[in-house]
Design a protein around this motif. Structure first.
Motif, short mmCIF file in Angstrom:
data_model
loop_
_atom_site.label_atom_id
_atom_site.label_comp_id
_atom_site.label_asym_id
_atom_site.label_seq_id
_atom_site.Cartn_x
_atom_site.Cartn_y
_atom_site.Cartn_z
N TYR A 71 -12.41 -5.21 5.48
CA TYR A 71 -11.21 -4.51 5.02
C TYR A 71 -10.82 -4.94 3.60
CZ TYR A 71 -6.92 -1.75 5.48
OH TYR A 71 -5.93 -0.81 5.30
N CYS A 109 -8.17 0.70 13.20
CA CYS A 109 -9.37 1.46 13.58
C CYS A 109 -10.63 0.75 13.12
CB CYS A 109 -9.31 2.85 12.97
SG CYS A 109 -9.17 2.79 11.18
N ARG A 143 0.83 -1.22 0.00
CA ARG A 143 0.00 0.00 0.00
C ARG A 143 0.86 1.26 0.00
NH1 ARG A 143 -5.20 0.71 1.82
NH2 ARG A 143 -4.71 2.91 1.61
O1 6OD Z 1 -6.89 1.38 4.07
C1 6OD Z 1 -6.93 2.59 4.23
O2 6OD Z 1 -6.85 3.39 3.28
C2 6OD Z 1 -7.09 3.15 5.58
N1 6OD Z 1 -7.22 4.49 5.67
C3 6OD Z 1 -7.07 2.33 6.65
C4 6OD Z 1 -7.20 2.75 7.99
C5 6OD Z 1 -7.01 1.87 8.98
C6 6OD Z 1 -7.09 2.22 10.34
O3 6OD Z 1 -6.42 1.76 11.21
#
Ligand code: 6OD
Ligand code: NAD
Length: 486
Positions: A448, A288, A106
């Motif tokens: 997710y 989160c 990522r």
């Molecule tokens: O996957 C993402 O773009 C993102 N903002 C994940 C956030 C995860 C929180 O802990």
């Protein structure tokens, strides 16, 4: 011992105060680096450099060249994959398998997707009638905000920092990043990559340090910063909102969660168990989006709780580079104390501890690490602190429900509203329930699963605004309307 210094105006620098603080590895509790302790003076230097770069080389560079350079950043992150992996593991202790699959890819993908998206952004144009009949043409141009302050948490350090830095730079801004004091490594490494990819000095700056009365607060209060993008605790978001009011900054907040998962008795059982194990225990529950409240339809309840407990009990801890290891430590001693205080509170509040609830017995050096056992509770009232407050550890409470309406009401009975997961084979119900959940992200039969073009953010105490895809590009830019009398 290594040193993580600030990166300001294209050069690594010590803190103006000359002071440092230790970076501790949560795997064994040992300091492995010294970190520059930033304050207002360092932030001021960085903001001035960022303003110069915004007026100068970055602001005057054509969009196509700017975006090409961001693609080079993505390539460089990919090339230095193992360096980023090692840095992320030293800071967080997370299993390499997890970081290889999610965090580091990522880190590169964020730069690629926003380089592509920024190229395709259009604006409105209107033909306007005027009394003389000649008319006027109104068109909007999209301009960068200026200098963006990027304040990051420790749980997904590279992923979440680049999730903000990439669109901010793609939109033509320059940035000052304040990484979490717990995880300074990857932001520092990215500075090397930026230089390698030909990003001009002053475009990407990093100031290390703490939040309140430290580098974080100085960034929020600095009049030369036009916007703050922040991911972290809801309480910190409240403090940042108040401190940024005098300088009326643009704000984007991704905050805490107490996310529900709802499992109906027609769900694909194995998929729901696998998905819930991931959604509770990924990154030791320090995402989160993790589910901390699991609601299971009564017919499935006992079987589901047993399956979840068996899977939780089999999660291996230890060498993060061992592919069999499924869960790492918590980020710090302080955070472990907080999570353990909830383990104690749950007992006082009358929980049945189905599995876990303590500290695992591990061999050296991991016996000095910040581990807790994956934990499952049942039997708590919905009013219990452990059901209402974000814990941010590998733990969930599981409660039975009878009817769909009841499940929705239980899920929505929270101050938070970040994410929810629904598991069912009934397509109509899936849509109906997802539509009713008071969250920014509703997952159906998955958790997710990310498409970076989609809006990401929370409702209620879980955030303000949306990032992702064009929503990020909108936040990191503003529209200037031009009205031309013909
Ligand atoms: O996957 C993402 O773009 C993102 N903002 C994940 C956030 C995860 C929180 O802990
Ligand atoms: P945190 O709020 O303690 O710290 C985050 C960052 O803010 C750190 O860099 C810190 O130094 C800085 N900071 C703290 N106080 C500040 C202040 N007064 N002014 C300016 N900066 C300040 O959060 P954390 O403990 O690092 O991360 C965990 C939290 O983040 C959890 O609540 C989690 O839910 C949340 N989170 C949310 C998302 C999301 O997308 N919604 C993603 C990841 C984490």
């Amino acid at each position: 011992m290594r040193t993580f210094r600030h990166f300001i105006d294209g050069a690594f620098r010590d803190a103006a105060s000359g002071q440092t603080f230790p970076d501790v590895c949560p795997l064994d509790g040992k300091p492995f680096a010294e970190v520059a302790l930033g304050g207002a003076q360092d932030v001021d230097l960085a903001v001035r450099a960022a303003r110069r770069a915004h007026r100068g080389p970055w602001g005057s560079m054509g969009a196509a060249e700017r975006l090409d350079r961001l693609r080079l950043v993505a390539d460089a992150v990919q090339r230095r994959f193992d360096d980023f992996l090692d840095a992320e593991i030293a800071d967080t202790g997370k299993p390499a398998a997890e970081a290889r699959r999610i965090d580091i890819p990522r880190g590169a993908a964020n730069f690629r997707i926003f380089a592509d998206l920024a190229r395709g952004m259009g604006t409105d144009c209107f033909e306007t009638h005027t009394e003389d009949g000649a008319g006027a043409l109104n068109y909007a141009v999209r301009v960068p905000l200026g200098v963006v302050g990027v304040i990051c948490p420790w749980n997904l350090p590279l992923l979440l920092m680049t999730w903000k830095v990439a669109p901010a730079l793609a939109a033509g801004n320059t940035v000052v990043v304040k990484p979490s004091e717990e995880t300074p490594a990857t932001a520092t490494l990215l500075a090397e990559v930026m230089a390698e990819a030909g990003i001009p000095p002053g475009v990407y700056n990093v100031v290390h340090g703490f939040g309140p009365e430290g580098a974080g607060e100085a960034l929020v209060r600095h009049p030369g910063v036009n916007a703050i993008t922040f991911t972290g605790e809801s309480r910190t978001g409240q403090a940042i909102m108040a401190a940024s009011a005098p300088t009326v900054k643009h704000l984007s907040f991704e905050l805490g969660g107490k996310n529900p998962a709802i499992i109906f008795d027609d769900a694909d059982f194995d998929a729901a168990v696998n998905g819930t194990v991931r959604s509770v225990f990924s990154n030791a529950g320090q995402v989160c989006l993790c589910s901390e409240r699991v609601y299971v339809q009564r017919g499935l309840f006992d079987r589901f709780v047993s399956a979840l407990a068996e899977r939780a009990g089999s999660l291996r801890m230890g060498d993060p580079y061992d592919n069999a290891v499924g869960i790492g430590p918590l980020i710090s001693r302080t955070h472990r104390e907080k999570v353990l205080s909830y383990f104690a509170a749950a007992r006082q509040e009358g929980a049945t501890v189905v599995t876990g609830g303590g500290v695992p017995d591990l061999p050296a050096p991991y016996d000095a690490g910040y581990y807790v056992q994956p934990t499952i509770w049942t039997g708590l009232e919905e009013s219990a602190r452990c059901v209402r407050e974000e814990i941010f550890g590998p733990v969930c409470h599981v409660r039975p429900f009878d009817e769909e309406e009841e499940a929705v009401a239980l899920a929505n009975d929270s101050e938070y509203g970040l994410a929810g997961a629904v598991w069912t084979r009934d397509l109509s119900r899936a849509h109906r329930v997802a539509r009713q959940l008071e969250v920014g992200l509703a997952w159906v039969n998955c958790w997710y699963l990310r498409d970076l073009r989609t809006p990401f953010g929370g409702t209620k105490l879980s955030g303000v605004g949306r990032e992702g895809g064009q929503y990020s590009m909108q936040f990191y830019s503003e529209l200037r309307n031009v009205c031309v009398k013909l």
